[in-house]
Design an enzyme around this catalytic site. Sequence first.
Site: not given
Length: 420
Positions: A283, A307, A159, A229
């Site tokens: 995930d 987000d 972002y 991640k």
Amino acid sequence: MSYEQVEVPADGESIEVLDAEADELDVPSNPIIPIIYGDGIGQDVGPAAQTVLQAAAEATGREISWMRVYAGESAREKYDEHLPNDTVEAIKEFNVAIKGPLTTPVGAGFRSLNVALRKKLDLYTNVRPTFHLDGVPSPVKHPEQMDMVTFRENTEDVYAGIEWEAGTDEVQQVREFVEEEMGYDDTIHPGSVGIGIKPITEFGTKRLVRKAIDYALENDRDSVTLIHKGNIMKFTEGAFRDWGYEVAEEEYGEAVITEDTLWEERDGEAPEGAVVVNDRIADNMLQQLLTRTEQYDVLAMPNLNGDYLSDAAGAQIGGLGIAPGANIGDGRILAEPVHGSAPKYAGQDKVNPSALILSGRIMLEYVGWDDAAALVKDALEATISSKKVTYDIERQIEGGEKLATSEFAEEVADRIRSNA
Ligand code: NAP
């Protein structure tokens, strides 16, 4: 500070910051609070939230002096600019503010005004308390098991806006640098490419994780989960996890314990009152939100994970009309709902103002008005439970009475007055 375009209410006083890092404020009983209605349905939910928040302030012997400031389309129409300096300066001066949604056109045009506001005001944490209100329909069997607070880093990650468009000289330069100087000559497919950069810093990570741990300690929460991640993006998301653990291990003494230490040294038994810090891969966490909802408490994560994950969590408790949020920096808050400007409903006095009202509740808690905040939550829950609801909830329940945005707000405000 003198403002060129907006008026400072004559009868209110400023909220002063006593200790920025500790979010310690000196709050008068008649504070000036800037409000941005925003675009689309902002014109409907903005006044509705004001009605309810003012009722809660008055019921507890206070009064809010609203200072209307502008951003988005309404600012462009009035002042020919989307984000006037006065708006940014007012939030900087008064420290506590609330906003409705702002439209961000996809593709061409300006970058997100929300992102610009967060960066200009260094509102580096996006906080979303996600809990179920009795009576709100949900897609899951046990929405009441959800009681999490997400802390999303707000200023970096993909972002940050460091990206180059396919076909430009700049992207070609970056490509050559990556391929020739950094040795990734076989990595990017031939032909057109767009390239973006994902910065995750030690500074940005640590201040975010501190906010999450501080919140957990202050609010008697059991755990803080770092979501990343890092198995794939080792030097960005993996670093987020490592720096997060460093904060946990080095800055809080016995008040915080990592999950590894808990099992290696204490057989899984946490010391009384301690917050346990663990981590999960993003995930996996998205499915655990659904399958092990009760196990999670406070979640801290980089921008993009935050987000996705906070919207998914919001869906479990009834969706966008309900989900509140706030952007917090050091000694400064800009409360805002999770939902967008829903342009097709703009000006129809139809949509649900609960998300903005509950965002206002976060703001009330931030200034230490816990009594007023509790009145807001209780009255909102009681109104929804009585099946007097806006269209989005009415269409999902049997026997509901459909209210306009303004009617719903009046109903909640009436309950606040009679409960006080
Ligand atoms: P959206 O405005 O959130 O609306 C999507 C749908 O969510 C609506 O059609 C409606 O669903 C439901 N919804 C949203 N707010 C609601 C409310 N208060 N009460 C009841 N239902 C509500 O998402 P979008 O259409 O993707 O985005 C529109 C614009 O908002 C975009 O420009 C986007 O960039 C911007 N946006 C701004 C912010 C922000 O300012 N923080 C956040 C997100 C998006 P139904 O039609 O099914 O009833």
